[in-house]
Design an enzyme around this catalytic site. Structure first.
Site, short mmCIF file in Angstrom:
data_model
loop_
_atom_site.label_atom_id
_atom_site.label_comp_id
_atom_site.label_asym_id
_atom_site.label_seq_id
_atom_site.Cartn_x
_atom_site.Cartn_y
_atom_site.Cartn_z
N LYS A 200 0.85 -1.20 0.00
CA LYS A 200 0.00 0.00 0.00
C LYS A 200 0.88 1.25 0.00
CE LYS A 200 -1.79 2.65 3.21
NZ LYS A 200 -1.84 3.99 2.60
N GLY A 252 7.34 4.33 8.10
CA GLY A 252 6.47 5.47 8.38
C GLY A 252 6.78 6.04 9.75
N SER A 253 5.78 6.63 10.36
CA SER A 253 6.01 7.34 11.62
C SER A 253 6.11 6.37 12.80
CB SER A 253 4.87 8.32 11.86
OG SER A 253 3.66 7.60 11.97
N THR A 254 6.77 6.81 13.84
CA THR A 254 6.92 5.99 15.04
C THR A 254 5.55 5.72 15.68
OG1 THR A 254 9.17 6.76 15.37
CG2 THR A 254 8.02 5.95 17.32
N GLY A 257 3.94 3.01 13.74
CA GLY A 257 4.75 1.81 13.99
C GLY A 257 4.37 1.14 15.30
N GLU A 274 10.60 0.58 9.97
CA GLU A 274 11.55 1.65 9.65
C GLU A 274 10.84 2.95 9.98
OE1 GLU A 274 14.57 1.17 8.76
OE2 GLU A 274 14.59 -0.85 7.93
P1 NAP Z 1 2.66 7.52 8.56
O1 NAP Z 1 1.60 8.49 8.81
O2 NAP Z 1 3.08 6.61 9.65
O3 NAP Z 1 2.20 6.68 7.29
C1 NAP Z 1 2.99 5.66 6.72
C2 NAP Z 1 2.09 4.69 5.97
O4 NAP Z 1 1.24 4.01 6.91
C3 NAP Z 1 1.13 5.38 5.01
O5 NAP Z 1 0.94 4.55 3.89
C4 NAP Z 1 -0.13 5.50 5.84
O6 NAP Z 1 -1.30 5.67 5.09
C5 NAP Z 1 -0.12 4.18 6.59
N1 NAP Z 1 -0.91 4.15 7.82
C6 NAP Z 1 -1.42 5.17 8.55
N2 NAP Z 1 -2.05 4.69 9.65
C7 NAP Z 1 -1.94 3.34 9.61
C8 NAP Z 1 -2.37 2.28 10.47
N3 NAP Z 1 -3.05 2.52 11.59
N4 NAP Z 1 -2.06 1.01 10.14
C9 NAP Z 1 -1.36 0.73 9.02
N5 NAP Z 1 -0.93 1.70 8.17
C10 NAP Z 1 -1.20 2.99 8.46
O7 NAP Z 1 3.99 8.22 8.08
P2 NAP Z 1 4.12 9.32 6.95
O8 NAP Z 1 3.70 10.61 7.53
O9 NAP Z 1 3.48 8.86 5.69
O10 NAP Z 1 5.68 9.27 6.68
C11 NAP Z 1 6.59 9.99 7.40
C12 NAP Z 1 7.29 9.14 8.44
O11 NAP Z 1 7.97 8.04 7.83
C13 NAP Z 1 8.34 9.90 9.18
O12 NAP Z 1 8.23 9.67 10.56
C14 NAP Z 1 9.64 9.33 8.63
O13 NAP Z 1 10.73 9.47 9.50
C15 NAP Z 1 9.28 7.92 8.38
N6 NAP Z 1 10.20 7.28 7.42
C16 NAP Z 1 11.10 6.37 7.87
C17 NAP Z 1 12.00 5.78 7.00
C18 NAP Z 1 13.01 4.77 7.47
O14 NAP Z 1 13.58 4.08 6.64
N7 NAP Z 1 13.25 4.65 8.76
C19 NAP Z 1 11.96 6.10 5.64
C20 NAP Z 1 11.02 7.05 5.20
C21 NAP Z 1 10.13 7.63 6.12
P3 NAP Z 1 -1.72 7.19 4.68
O15 NAP Z 1 -0.70 7.70 3.76
O16 NAP Z 1 -3.00 7.07 4.02
O17 NAP Z 1 -1.79 7.95 5.97
#
Ligand code: NAP
Ligand code: MG
Length: 495
Positions: A200, A252-254, A257, A274
């Protein structure tokens, strides 16, 4: 501490009244073909969503709608997982490893052939400068497929003496900051290890994943090996909670996660996370300062600071702090903020209205906490979501702008005197994803990197990626590694 002698005593720094004026050099979009509406990619074809719902994806630089995409519900996810299971138990699971490798190579080659189109769509849908999507995201995404294609028939060498087996169906959820690259990081090792996939993409950036679905179809990959279901958080949750998923890979976000970790506790699902970061970039007084400043700028302003490993905290040794900050301000004055499709652009659009609101909230917090804000004099377009590159000077350890991930082009600057002090400060964060060290002395690099609690530490460079190198974090930045041999392990089990 003796102040370092530098060339600035003889050479006056250039003065800029604003960004350099370049003639616009826009990348053309004439060759881009987008459907008005995209369904999910399930069992080898695009299908209407069972949810019957769609949502729009926009360009964050023009606020124009680019396409409607399917909003997946639990029934859509179920159809995708069933297709993935059928492929795993069928043709893909039985295919000789070398044949599997050929399919992965073919995907890489087709991506290369369509690289210009992929780069342009990435910049349109996500707002990142074309220079980055063209020179970083797309080539790296291809490189990951090429690299893991090579592993497909060499799995017996992953852990000599032990027999590796694939896991089954991998559910993969990715963020919006490197949409195609994150898809490649997830799909390529999963396929090389013999698994099938339900992926996704993020809500705001689904288009390159859907283009990748076309490529996967054109590569002739057996139906159901890769399924792409679009949607929001609820769609991601449906993947995580589906009983037919053997492994969850999340970037994604902590906060999300943690939700996922709780959701799969007590199941047999394997998990890699991650997550976020708050990287320290450390400049010692003996560093090549101009080179360091360039690295700092690349580390935080690259991709609008939408980088998990962004060097969002800068620690400068006190004796060179004034000089570094002056050079940094001069360099920031030359950065071009604007149209992501213009080849001159350094800083594109913030990915969404919501993310811009988050960044603006932190700008207010920083000012209220007493840090000194600096932004260069540059104009930004009237439409779209923009944030000027921003410094916070005189920040302190307790400030929220120092502790929390902002995910924007915002750099908090602190000074230090000794190595022990800077290590203590750099490690004082819940995250541990990456860090940077700038010094002329090799022994100092080893001393500092050994003590930094970060998964990746760059020395005298920043944000360098390669498919052979593992990437991942400590502490609240998650666990598991992507890239290299380490990136295969989460997709394998051993007898
Ligand atoms: P996010 O809000 O956590 O979303 C990540 C993904 O998870 C999106 O596809 C999101 O869908 C989905 N999602 C949201 N709620 C969910 C749930 N309850 N269960 C399962 N999936 C769910 O993060 P983001 O704002 O898109 O991305 C930014 C974050 O990613 C930052 O914290 C960044 O540091 C982190 N990141 C980490 C790495 C690494 O390798 N460590 C690399 C890149 C980014 P939607 O888009 O529809 O909300
Ligand atoms: Mg979009």
């Amino acid at each position: 501490m003796a102040k370092k002698k530098t060339d600035t005593t003889t050479i006056e720094p250039l003065k800029f009244s604003g960004a350099w004026d370049y003639a616009p050099a826009p990348e053309s979009t004439g060759h881009i073909k987008l459907e008005k509406r995209y369904g999910h990619f399930i069992d080898g074809k695009f299908v209407e969503p069972l949810s019957k719902k769609y949502f729009a994806t926009y360009s964050p630089s023009t606020e124009e709608k680019l396409a409607d995409v399917a909003d997946g519900n639990a029934a859509d996810v179920d159809a995708a997982v069933k297709a993935a299971r059928k492929a795993y138990n069928g043709e893909w699971g039985k295919m000789p490893a070398a044949e599997r490798g050929k399919y992965i190579y073919r995907i890489a080659r087709l991506m290369q052939e369509r690289s210009r189109e992929l780069a342009v769509i990435e910049s349109m849908d996500g707002g990142k400068p074309i220079r980055e999507s063209r020179d970083v995201d797309v080539p790296l995404a291809c490189a990951h497929f090429f690299y893991y294609a090579g592993w497909a028939d060499k799995l017996d060498y992953v852990s000599p003496g032990r027999k590796p087996k694939s896991l089954g169906v991998a559910g993969q959820i990715i963020p919006w900051n490197f949409p195609l690259l994150m898809a490649a990081w997830k799909i390529a090792p999963a396929l090389a290890a013999g698994n099938t996939v339900v992926l996704k993409p993020a809500e705001t950036t689904p288009l390159t994943a859907l283009k990748l679905a076309e490529i996967i179809r054109d590569a002739g990959l057996p139906a159901g090996v890769v399924n792409i279901v679009t949607g929001a958080g609820a769609t991601g949750a449906a993947i995580v909670n589906h009983p037919g998923v053997d492994k969850v890979a999340f970037t994604g976000s902590t906060d999300v996660g943690k939700i996922i970790q709780k959701a799969i506790a007590g199941t047999n699902k394997k998990l890699t996370l991650e997550l976020g970061g708050k990287a320290a970039n450390i400049i010692f007084e003996d560093a090549a300062l101009d080179q360091a400043v360039e690295g700092i700028v690349n580390g935080i302003f690259f991709n609008q600071g939408h980088v998990c490993c962004a060097g969002s905290r800068l620690f400068v040794q006190e004796s060179v702090a004034d000089e570094v900050i002056r050079k940094l301000k001069d360099r920031m004055q030359t950065l071009v903020v604007g149209d992501p499709l213009d080849k001159n652009t350094d800083i594109g659009a913030i990915n969404s209205k919501e993310q811009l609101a988050t960044i603006n909230k932190y700008l207010k917090i920083g000012v209220n906490e007493g840090a000194e804000i600096y932004q260069p004099k540059c104009s930004v377009p009237s439409k779209g979501y923009w944030c000027k590159p921003t410094l916070f000077l005189n920040a302190s350890q307790s400030h929220r702008i120092v502790q929390e991930e902002i995910f924007g082009p915002v750099l908090a600057v602190q000074t230090f005197r000794t190595i022990d002090e800077v290590i203590e400060k750099a490690n004082n964060t819940p995250y541990g994803l990456s860090a940077g060290v700038w010094t002329d002395k090799g022994s100092k690099i080893f001393k500092v990197t050994q003590k930094l609690r970060a998964g990746v530490v760059w020395a005298n460079t920043y944000n360098k990626f390669d498919p052979t190198s593992p990437f991942g974090g400590y502490k609240e930045s998650g666990f598991g590694r992507e890239g290299g041999l380490h990136g295969l392990l989460p997709y394998l089990k051993f007898d």
